[in-house]
Design a protein around this motif. Structure first.
Motif, short mmCIF file in Angstrom:
data_model
loop_
_atom_site.label_atom_id
_atom_site.label_comp_id
_atom_site.label_asym_id
_atom_site.label_seq_id
_atom_site.Cartn_x
_atom_site.Cartn_y
_atom_site.Cartn_z
N PRO A 90 0.80 -1.22 0.00
CA PRO A 90 0.00 0.00 0.00
C PRO A 90 0.84 1.27 0.00
N ALA A 91 2.09 1.19 0.44
CA ALA A 91 2.96 2.36 0.48
C ALA A 91 3.75 2.53 -0.81
N GLY A 92 3.50 1.66 -1.79
CA GLY A 92 4.24 1.72 -3.04
C GLY A 92 3.73 2.78 -4.00
N LYS A 93 4.41 2.89 -5.13
CA LYS A 93 4.03 3.84 -6.17
C LYS A 93 2.72 3.38 -6.80
N PRO A 94 1.75 4.28 -7.00
CA PRO A 94 0.45 3.88 -7.56
C PRO A 94 0.59 3.28 -8.96
N PHE A 95 -0.06 2.17 -9.19
CA PHE A 95 -0.04 1.51 -10.50
C PHE A 95 -0.89 2.31 -11.48
N ASN A 96 -0.42 2.42 -12.73
CA ASN A 96 -1.19 3.11 -13.76
C ASN A 96 -0.87 2.50 -15.13
N GLN A 97 -1.50 3.04 -16.16
CA GLN A 97 -1.34 2.49 -17.50
C GLN A 97 0.10 2.61 -17.99
N LYS A 98 0.75 3.70 -17.67
CA LYS A 98 2.14 3.88 -18.08
C LYS A 98 3.03 2.80 -17.49
N MET A 99 2.76 2.43 -16.24
CA MET A 99 3.54 1.38 -15.60
C MET A 99 3.26 0.03 -16.25
N ALA A 100 2.00 -0.22 -16.62
CA ALA A 100 1.65 -1.47 -17.31
C ALA A 100 2.40 -1.55 -18.64
N GLU A 101 2.48 -0.44 -19.35
CA GLU A 101 3.21 -0.41 -20.63
C GLU A 101 4.69 -0.69 -20.40
N GLU A 102 5.23 -0.16 -19.32
CA GLU A 102 6.63 -0.38 -18.98
C GLU A 102 6.87 -1.85 -18.64
N PHE A 103 5.99 -2.42 -17.83
CA PHE A 103 6.14 -3.83 -17.46
C PHE A 103 6.03 -4.75 -18.68
N SER A 104 5.19 -4.36 -19.65
CA SER A 104 4.96 -5.23 -20.81
C SER A 104 6.20 -5.39 -21.68
N LYS A 105 7.19 -4.54 -21.48
CA LYS A 105 8.43 -4.63 -22.26
C LYS A 105 9.46 -5.53 -21.61
N GLU A 106 9.15 -6.01 -20.41
CA GLU A 106 10.08 -6.89 -19.69
C GLU A 106 9.91 -8.35 -20.12
N GLU A 107 10.96 -9.13 -19.95
CA GLU A 107 10.91 -10.56 -20.28
C GLU A 107 10.44 -11.40 -19.10
N LEU A 126 15.34 -6.63 -1.76
CA LEU A 126 15.37 -7.73 -2.73
C LEU A 126 14.60 -7.40 -4.00
N VAL A 127 13.85 -6.30 -4.00
CA VAL A 127 12.93 -6.02 -5.11
C VAL A 127 13.39 -4.82 -5.93
N THR A 128 12.81 -4.69 -7.13
CA THR A 128 13.12 -3.54 -7.98
C THR A 128 12.03 -2.47 -7.92
N ASP A 129 10.81 -2.88 -7.57
CA ASP A 129 9.68 -1.96 -7.55
C ASP A 129 8.78 -2.23 -6.36
N GLU A 130 8.25 -1.17 -5.76
CA GLU A 130 7.20 -1.29 -4.75
C GLU A 130 5.97 -0.59 -5.33
N VAL A 131 4.89 -1.35 -5.51
CA VAL A 131 3.74 -0.83 -6.25
C VAL A 131 2.46 -1.06 -5.46
N SER A 132 1.58 -0.05 -5.52
CA SER A 132 0.28 -0.13 -4.87
C SER A 132 -0.82 -0.08 -5.92
N LEU A 133 -1.89 -0.82 -5.70
CA LEU A 133 -3.02 -0.77 -6.62
C LEU A 133 -3.82 0.51 -6.45
N GLY A 134 -3.79 1.09 -5.27
CA GLY A 134 -4.55 2.32 -5.02
C GLY A 134 -4.45 2.73 -3.57
N ASP A 135 -5.09 3.81 -3.23
CA ASP A 135 -5.02 4.34 -1.88
C ASP A 135 -6.03 3.67 -0.96
N TYR A 136 -5.86 2.39 -0.79
CA TYR A 136 -6.68 1.61 0.14
C TYR A 136 -5.90 0.35 0.47
N VAL A 137 -6.34 -0.37 1.48
CA VAL A 137 -5.60 -1.54 1.96
C VAL A 137 -6.42 -2.80 1.74
#
Length: 246
Positions: A90-107, A126-137
């Motif tokens: 929940p404390a991660g960066k909010p997920f959005n379409q731009k992030m989905a496009e970025e992830f889609s380029k990964e193997e 241990l991780v590269t990204d901390e991501v939240s789906l939205g401002d709720y838990v």
């Protein structure tokens, strides 16, 4: 693309990963998904994966060892060490379409689904990204991971059948998508806008852009602040504001 999911509840993924677009992507060998229970990597004889926080506090924290060993195991299994490792938090960066496009380029993507009160802070190393789906838990990261996987996989080549389908989606262009209609042209007095049925493609494209701007202005005006407006878009937006008495 290969996707690994580390979770305490693997069965939650059985339905979403076998149906609809995701299921078809797996059947076409466009997507390879592995879901692992990181409880299996616990060195505790009771397979314990959580413990009380140092210094006190409510709830339990996920321990670093099971997740660390699970990540090392999947790296060995895949033969890759360049994973994008995504921690659902929940404390991660909010997920959005731009992030989905970025992830889609990964193997290779790895989703770590948390549970309980939170994580041992060393898991974040241990991780590269901390991501939240939205401002709720949520009670765990599983539903968030499913959503992110769906949003990402549909952008992969050949997954949707028509690669142009995703390009005009809401948020992909920076605007909300324009209204769309199908047959019949008149249903109980509710008519399709005439411009869409007259065959003039230039007018249709202008109408679509104008209505996309209208919908964005009325529903998500904050998005317009991030869009580089062309002269045509400014003209159409001015028309919309006059029509909406704004």
């Amino acid at each position: 693309m290969r996707i690994d999911v580390l979770t305490l509840f693997p069965r939650m993924f059985e339905g979403p990963l076998t149906e609809s677009i995701l299921g078809k992507a797996i059947d076409k060998n466009l997507l390879d998904v592995h879901v692992s229970n990181f409880r299996d990597f616990s060195t505790n004889k009771h397979q314990q994966v959580d413990d009380y926080p140092y210094g006190g506090g409510a709830g339990m924290l996920l321990k670093v060892q099971p997740i660390h060993d699970a990540i090392k195991s999947l790296q060995a299994d895949s033969g890759r060490t360049n994973q994008r490792i995504i921690l659902l938090d929940p404390a991660g960066k909010p997920f959005n379409q731009k992030m989905a496009e970025e992830f889609s380029k990964e193997e290779h993507l790895v989703f770590v689904c948390g549970h309980y009160e939170g994580y041992d802070e060393r898991i974040r190393d241990l991780v590269t990204d901390e991501v939240s789906l939205g401002d709720y838990v949520l009670t765990g990261g599983e539903l968030g991971a499913m959503t992110m996987i769906d949003a990402t996989v549909r952008l992969l080549p050949e997954v949707l059948g028509n690669d142009e389908s995703a390009k005009g989606d809401s948020h992909s262009t920076g605007l909300l998508e324009h209204p769309q209609y199908t047959r019949p042209a008149n249903y109980e007095g509710m008519e399709v806008p005439h411009v869409l049925t007259n065959g003039n493609h230039k007018l249709i494209e202008e109408w679509q852009l104008k209505e996309s701007l209208r919908r964005t202005l009325l529903r998500r005006p904050d998005m317009l602040e991030k869009v580089e407006l062309t002269d045509e878009m400014i003209r159409l937006l001015d028309e919309v504001k006059k029509e909406e008495d704004m």
